[in-house]
Write a protein that holds these residues in place. Structure first.
Motif, PDB file in Angstrom:
ATOM      1  N   GLN A  24       0.833  -1.207   0.000  1.00 14.74           N
ATOM      2  CA  GLN A  24       0.000   0.000   0.000  1.00 14.74           C
ATOM      3  C   GLN A  24       0.862   1.249   0.000  1.00 14.74           C
ATOM      4  OE1 GLN A  24      -2.282  -0.967   3.455  1.00 14.74           O
ATOM      5  NE2 GLN A  24      -3.914  -1.935   2.287  1.00 14.74           N
ATOM      6  N   LEU A  25       2.010   1.199   0.631  1.00 10.44           N
ATOM      7  CA  LEU A  25       2.904   2.353   0.645  1.00 10.44           C
ATOM      8  C   LEU A  25       3.597   2.567  -0.696  1.00 10.44           C
ATOM      9  CD1 LEU A  25       4.628   2.083   4.131  1.00 10.44           C
ATOM     10  CD2 LEU A  25       3.234   3.986   3.298  1.00 10.44           C
ATOM     11  N   MET A 113       1.185  11.675  -1.132  1.00  5.78           N
ATOM     12  CA  MET A 113      -0.268  11.524  -1.006  1.00  5.78           C
ATOM     13  C   MET A 113      -0.615  10.078  -0.665  1.00  5.78           C
ATOM     14  SD  MET A 113      -2.037  13.704  -4.022  1.00  5.78           S
ATOM     15  CE  MET A 113      -2.046  15.484  -4.028  1.00  5.78           C
ATOM     16  N   ARG A 114       0.027   9.129  -1.360  1.00  7.29           N
ATOM     17  CA  ARG A 114      -0.248   7.716  -1.097  1.00  7.29           C
ATOM     18  C   ARG A 114       0.088   7.378   0.346  1.00  7.29           C
ATOM     19  NH1 ARG A 114       3.509   4.674  -3.983  1.00  7.29           N
ATOM     20  NH2 ARG A 114       2.545   5.488  -5.859  1.00  7.29           N
ATOM     21  N   VAL A 118      -2.560   6.008   3.100  1.00  7.43           N
ATOM     22  CA  VAL A 118      -2.332   4.697   3.720  1.00  7.43           C
ATOM     23  C   VAL A 118      -2.244   4.841   5.236  1.00  7.43           C
ATOM     24  CG1 VAL A 118      -0.648   2.829   3.989  1.00  7.43           C
ATOM     25  CG2 VAL A 118      -1.299   3.597   1.702  1.00  7.43           C
ATOM     26  N   LEU A 119      -1.481   5.827   5.699  1.00 10.15           N
ATOM     27  CA  LEU A 119      -1.339   5.996   7.145  1.00 10.15           C
ATOM     28  C   LEU A 119      -2.661   6.404   7.796  1.00 10.15           C
ATOM     29  CD1 LEU A 119       2.119   7.786   7.276  1.00 10.15           C
ATOM     30  CD2 LEU A 119       1.613   5.393   7.808  1.00 10.15           C
ATOM     31  N   ARG A 120      -3.442   7.242   7.113  1.00 11.77           N
ATOM     32  CA  ARG A 120      -4.697   7.723   7.694  1.00 11.77           C
ATOM     33  C   ARG A 120      -5.794   6.667   7.677  1.00 11.77           C
ATOM     34  NH1 ARG A 120      -7.734   8.753  10.782  1.00 11.77           N
ATOM     35  NH2 ARG A 120      -9.281  10.398  10.838  1.00 11.77           N
ATOM     36  N   TYR A 121      -6.003   6.052   6.520  1.00 13.12           N
ATOM     37  CA  TYR A 121      -7.170   5.184   6.369  1.00 13.12           C
ATOM     38  C   TYR A 121      -6.874   3.691   6.466  1.00 13.12           C
ATOM     39  CZ  TYR A 121      -9.390   9.515   5.128  1.00 13.12           C
ATOM     40  OH  TYR A 121      -9.865  10.795   5.159  1.00 13.12           O
ATOM     41  N   TYR A 122      -5.637   3.269   6.220  1.00  6.35           N
ATOM     42  CA  TYR A 122      -5.305   1.855   6.356  1.00  6.35           C
ATOM     43  C   TYR A 122      -4.675   1.576   7.719  1.00  6.35           C
ATOM     44  CZ  TYR A 122      -6.176   1.035   1.379  1.00  6.35           C
ATOM     45  OH  TYR A 122      -6.757   0.917   0.147  1.00  6.35           O
ATOM     46  N   VAL A 145      -4.104  14.991   2.369  1.00  2.00           N
ATOM     47  CA  VAL A 145      -5.162  13.970   2.402  1.00  2.00           C
ATOM     48  C   VAL A 145      -6.378  14.460   1.617  1.00  2.00           C
ATOM     49  CG1 VAL A 145      -6.811  12.774   3.912  1.00  2.00           C
ATOM     50  CG2 VAL A 145      -4.381  12.865   4.521  1.00  2.00           C
ATOM     51  N   SER A 146      -6.731  15.725   1.763  1.00  2.00           N
ATOM     52  CA  SER A 146      -7.876  16.273   1.046  1.00  2.00           C
ATOM     53  C   SER A 146      -7.673  16.206  -0.473  1.00  2.00           C
ATOM     54  CB  SER A 146      -8.115  17.723   1.480  1.00  2.00           C
ATOM     55  OG  SER A 146      -9.168  18.291   0.734  1.00  2.00           O
TER      56      SER A 146
END
Length: 165
Positions: A24-25, A113-114, A118-122, A145-146
């Motif tokens: 994912q990263l 951005m990725r 990933v850190l925020r939502y995964y 993130v936005s």
């Protein structure tokens, strides 16, 4: 149990989950394997200094993020802006294709951005945690993130999110 056996048991048990996080990263399977290998090497070298074995996943994930950030900084610009726009807008997608298209759209995001997504939502990190991990301000995390979410919505053919009236 000898510490090397303990490390090998940890890698066997948690390796698949950590590899998914690495994928994912990075957005690429081979890069993910390299990233995880580098992070596990750092973990192996620090194994005797890690007292809280319950925090191992966090240690490895943090190492992956830090290694990935270091690679961004060394990487030269490989994409160039273009004056040409695509001829047709993205077509709406069926529900069955959303997961695959989301992975593809995530892979097409710029690295920062990725990582923020990933850190925020995964990984379910807070904005201050993401800011510390990526070495950026909380405001930059919020805007990154936005903008990333807007790009993902666009790539999936979803309407842009409007602020409430």
């Amino acid at each position: 149990m000898h510490w090397e056996d303990e490390f090998h048991d940890y890698v066997r048990a948690r390796g698949p989950s950590l590899l998914r996080a690495a994928h994912q990263l990075t957005g690429h399977p081979l890069d993910a394997e390299d990233l995880l290998q580098n992070a596990l090497t750092k973990t192996y070298l620090a194994w005797d200094r890690i007292e809280d074995r319950g925090a191992l996943d966090g240690y490895v994930r943090r190492a992956m993020v830090n290694i990935n950030i270091s690679q961004w900084r060394r990487r030269k610009l490989e994409e160039y802006p273009s004056d040409e726009l695509p001829e047709t807008p993205p077509e709406p997608v069926s529900v069955g294709d959303v997961h695959e298209l989301l992975e593809q759209a995530l892979n097409e995001l710029p690295e920062r951005m990725r990582a923020a997504i990933v850190l925020r939502y995964y990984e379910d990190m807070t904005e201050p945690e993401i800011a510390r991990t990526l070495g950026i301000s909380v405001g930059t995390v919020k805007s990154t993130v936005s903008r990333a979410m807007a790009k993902l919505r666009s790539a999936l053919g979803l309407p842009s999110r409007q602020p409430p009236p």
